[in-house]
Design a protein around this motif. Structure first.
Motif, short mmCIF file in Angstrom:
data_model
loop_
_atom_site.label_atom_id
_atom_site.label_comp_id
_atom_site.label_asym_id
_atom_site.label_seq_id
_atom_site.Cartn_x
_atom_site.Cartn_y
_atom_site.Cartn_z
N THR A 72 -16.46 -26.05 10.11
CA THR A 72 -15.23 -25.44 10.59
C THR A 72 -14.54 -26.26 11.69
O THR A 72 -13.54 -25.83 12.24
CB THR A 72 -15.51 -24.03 11.13
OG1 THR A 72 -16.46 -24.11 12.21
CG2 THR A 72 -16.08 -23.14 10.03
N ASN A 73 -15.07 -27.44 12.00
CA ASN A 73 -14.47 -28.35 12.97
C ASN A 73 -14.64 -29.77 12.42
O ASN A 73 -15.72 -30.35 12.50
CB ASN A 73 -15.12 -28.20 14.34
CG ASN A 73 -14.65 -29.24 15.35
OD1 ASN A 73 -15.44 -29.70 16.18
ND2 ASN A 73 -13.39 -29.61 15.32
N TRP A 74 -13.57 -30.30 11.86
CA TRP A 74 -13.64 -31.56 11.14
C TRP A 74 -12.25 -32.19 11.06
O TRP A 74 -11.26 -31.58 11.45
CB TRP A 74 -14.19 -31.34 9.72
CG TRP A 74 -13.35 -30.43 8.88
CD1 TRP A 74 -13.40 -29.05 8.86
CD2 TRP A 74 -12.32 -30.80 7.97
NE1 TRP A 74 -12.46 -28.55 8.00
CE2 TRP A 74 -11.78 -29.60 7.42
CE3 TRP A 74 -11.80 -32.02 7.54
CZ2 TRP A 74 -10.74 -29.61 6.49
CZ3 TRP A 74 -10.77 -32.04 6.61
CH2 TRP A 74 -10.26 -30.83 6.09
N GLY A 75 -12.19 -33.40 10.56
CA GLY A 75 -10.90 -34.04 10.42
C GLY A 75 -10.99 -35.33 9.64
O GLY A 75 -12.07 -35.75 9.21
N VAL A 76 -9.85 -35.95 9.45
CA VAL A 76 -9.79 -37.23 8.75
C VAL A 76 -8.84 -38.17 9.47
O VAL A 76 -7.90 -37.73 10.16
CB VAL A 76 -9.31 -37.07 7.28
CG1 VAL A 76 -10.29 -36.27 6.46
CG2 VAL A 76 -7.92 -36.46 7.21
N ARG A 77 -9.11 -39.46 9.33
CA ARG A 77 -8.14 -40.49 9.69
C ARG A 77 -7.77 -41.19 8.39
O ARG A 77 -8.63 -41.72 7.71
CB ARG A 77 -8.68 -41.48 10.71
CG ARG A 77 -7.62 -42.53 11.09
CD ARG A 77 -7.99 -43.30 12.34
NE ARG A 77 -6.96 -44.28 12.69
CZ ARG A 77 -5.84 -44.01 13.36
NH1 ARG A 77 -5.61 -42.77 13.77
NH2 ARG A 77 -4.96 -44.95 13.63
N ALA A 78 -6.48 -41.15 8.07
CA ALA A 78 -6.01 -41.67 6.80
C ALA A 78 -4.91 -42.70 7.03
O ALA A 78 -4.03 -42.51 7.88
CB ALA A 78 -5.46 -40.53 5.94
N TYR A 89 -6.72 -35.08 -0.98
CA TYR A 89 -6.76 -33.71 -0.46
C TYR A 89 -8.12 -33.49 0.21
O TYR A 89 -9.00 -32.79 -0.31
CB TYR A 89 -6.53 -32.68 -1.56
CG TYR A 89 -6.55 -31.24 -1.07
CD1 TYR A 89 -5.61 -30.78 -0.15
CD2 TYR A 89 -7.51 -30.34 -1.51
CE1 TYR A 89 -5.63 -29.47 0.31
CE2 TYR A 89 -7.54 -29.03 -1.08
CZ TYR A 89 -6.60 -28.60 -0.16
OH TYR A 89 -6.62 -27.30 0.29
N PRO A 90 -8.34 -34.08 1.39
CA PRO A 90 -9.57 -33.78 2.12
C PRO A 90 -9.58 -32.30 2.49
O PRO A 90 -8.58 -31.76 2.95
CB PRO A 90 -9.47 -34.68 3.35
CG PRO A 90 -8.00 -34.92 3.54
CD PRO A 90 -7.43 -34.95 2.15
N ASN A 91 -10.74 -31.65 2.30
CA ASN A 91 -10.75 -30.21 2.50
C ASN A 91 -12.15 -29.69 2.81
O ASN A 91 -13.15 -30.36 2.56
CB ASN A 91 -10.19 -29.51 1.26
CG ASN A 91 -11.08 -29.63 0.04
OD1 ASN A 91 -12.00 -28.82 -0.17
ND2 ASN A 91 -10.85 -30.65 -0.78
N ALA A 92 -12.17 -28.47 3.32
CA ALA A 92 -13.39 -27.69 3.48
C ALA A 92 -13.30 -26.50 2.54
O ALA A 92 -12.27 -25.82 2.47
CB ALA A 92 -13.55 -27.21 4.92
N LYS A 109 -8.66 -17.74 9.57
CA LYS A 109 -8.01 -18.19 10.79
C LYS A 109 -8.08 -19.71 10.84
O LYS A 109 -9.07 -20.31 10.42
CB LYS A 109 -8.70 -17.60 12.03
CG LYS A 109 -8.58 -16.09 12.15
CD LYS A 109 -9.26 -15.58 13.42
CE LYS A 109 -9.13 -14.07 13.54
NZ LYS A 109 -9.80 -13.56 14.76
N TYR A 110 -7.02 -20.33 11.35
CA TYR A 110 -6.96 -21.79 11.39
C TYR A 110 -6.33 -22.25 12.70
O TYR A 110 -5.54 -21.55 13.33
CB TYR A 110 -6.11 -22.32 10.22
CG TYR A 110 -4.69 -21.80 10.24
CD1 TYR A 110 -3.68 -22.48 10.94
CD2 TYR A 110 -4.34 -20.62 9.58
CE1 TYR A 110 -2.38 -21.99 10.97
CE2 TYR A 110 -3.06 -20.13 9.61
CZ TYR A 110 -2.07 -20.81 10.31
OH TYR A 110 -0.80 -20.32 10.36
N LEU A 232 -11.69 -23.30 11.96
CA LEU A 232 -11.38 -22.66 10.70
C LEU A 232 -12.43 -21.62 10.41
O LEU A 232 -13.62 -21.86 10.58
CB LEU A 232 -11.36 -23.70 9.57
CG LEU A 232 -11.29 -23.16 8.14
CD1 LEU A 232 -9.92 -22.58 7.85
CD2 LEU A 232 -11.65 -24.25 7.13
N THR A 233 -11.99 -20.46 9.96
CA THR A 233 -12.93 -19.46 9.43
C THR A 233 -12.33 -18.86 8.16
O THR A 233 -11.13 -18.61 8.09
CB THR A 233 -13.22 -18.33 10.43
OG1 THR A 233 -11.98 -17.66 10.75
CG2 THR A 233 -13.86 -18.86 11.70
#
Length: 237
Positions: A72-78, A89-92, A109-110, A232-233
Motif C-alpha cells: 500500500t506504499n509504493w511507486g515507480v520512476r518511469a 500500467y504499474p499497479n497494485a 482510500k488513496y 492505498l487501501t
C-alpha cells in the motif's frame, strides 16, 4: 485505445509466469525501496495482500522501475518517450472474488503524489473474474490522454462526479468513469458504481468481481518522472 486495454489484460494474466523476464532500461529505483524493487518488464511480488506489477506492456517504451515499502506504499520512476500510446500500467492489485450481490461494501482510500507534466492517468482498473467487463475509475489525468468509447453523460456516485464512457476493445466491454476534477487523495465508494452499471444501466449482470487494481497508465514521462502511492487501501465485506 483498444490495444492498450487488451495488452494490459494479457500482461496481468501472464505476469506471474514471466516475472523473471527481460529487464527494461537502466533506471534505478529510489532509495526508499526498503522491501522490494524491480526494473524487470513483468516484475511482480505480493506484499500484505496486494500484488504489485511493474507491467511495461506497450510498444516504444523507455525505462521503468517499481519499488515498494509495502503493498500500500509504493511507486515507480518511469522514463518513457514523448510519443503516443500507453507504455505501461504499474499497479497494485487486490483480489475480491465476490458477486456484486454478495458484497455489502467495496471501498478504497488513496493518497498519491504525481507529476505535473507528462501524459498519464491515475486509475482503478476493476475486472470481473471472466475478464469480460472492465470498469476504470480515473481519479486524475494529465496530458493528451482520454478514455475508450462514447460519452454516456455524467453521474454522481461513490462520493464523486464522473464523466462516463462506454466502449469495447474487441476483447471486453470497458466502462470508464473520469472524475470531473483531478484528485490526489480521497476515497471512493466503489459498490454504488458497480450497482449503477448493473441495476440502472443493465450493462452487466451479477458478475463476480475479481481484481481491483490501482495504478498509473503512463503514455509519456520523458526525462524521468516519479509516481508515488503514498497510501492505498482496498476493503470489502
Amino acid at each position: 485505445m483498444a490495444p492498450h486495454l487488451l495488452g494490459r489484460l494479457t500482461t496481468a494474466l501472464i505476469a506471474p509466469a514471466l516475472a523473471l523476464g527481460a529487464t527494461v532500461g537502466l533506471a534505478s529505483a529510489p532509495a526508499q525501496a526498503a522491501v522490494w524493487n524491480s526494473c524487470d518488464q513483468w516484475g511482480n511480488t505480493t506484499l500484505n495482500g496486494y500484488t504489485l506489477y511493474n507491467n511495461i506492456w506497450g510498444s516504444g517504451t523507455g525505462s521503468q522501475c517499481i519499488w515498494a515499502n509495502s503493498g500500500t506504499n509504493w511507486g515507480v520512476r518511469a522514463d518513457h518517450p514523448d510519443t503516443g500510446g500507453i507504455k505501461s500500467y504499474p499497479n497494485a492489485k487486490k483480489v475480491i472474488n465476490k458477486p456484486i450481490t454478495s458484497l455489502s461494501s467495496l471501498t478504497s482510500k488513496y493518497n498519491v503524489t504525481v507529476p505535473s507534466r507528462g501524459a498519464y492517468n491515475t486509475s482503478y482498473d476493476i475486472w470481473d473474474t471472466g475478464y469480460r467487463y472492465e470498469v476504470m475509475l480515473w481519479i486524475n489525468k494529465t496530458g493528451a490522454v482520454g478514455p475508450l468509447g462514447t460519452s454516456q453523460g455524467s453521474v454522481t456516485l461513490g462520493g464523486s462526479t464522473w464523466n462516463v464512457y462506454k466502449g469495447n476493445n474487441g476483447s471486453n466491454d470497458v466502462f470508464s468513469f473520469i472524475r470531473s476534477t483531478n484528485s490526489s487523495s480521497g476515497s471512493v465508494d466503489v459498490l454504488p458504481i458497480l450497482k449503477w452499471i448493473k441495476d440502472t444501466k443493465g450493462w452487466f449482470g451479477n458478475v463476480t468481481i475479481g481484481d481491483v487494481q490501482f495504478g498509473y497508465e503512463i503514455t509519456s514521462s520523458s526525462g524521468g518522472l516519479d509516481f508515488t502511492t503514498d497510501s492505498l487501501t482496498v476493503s470489502s465485506s
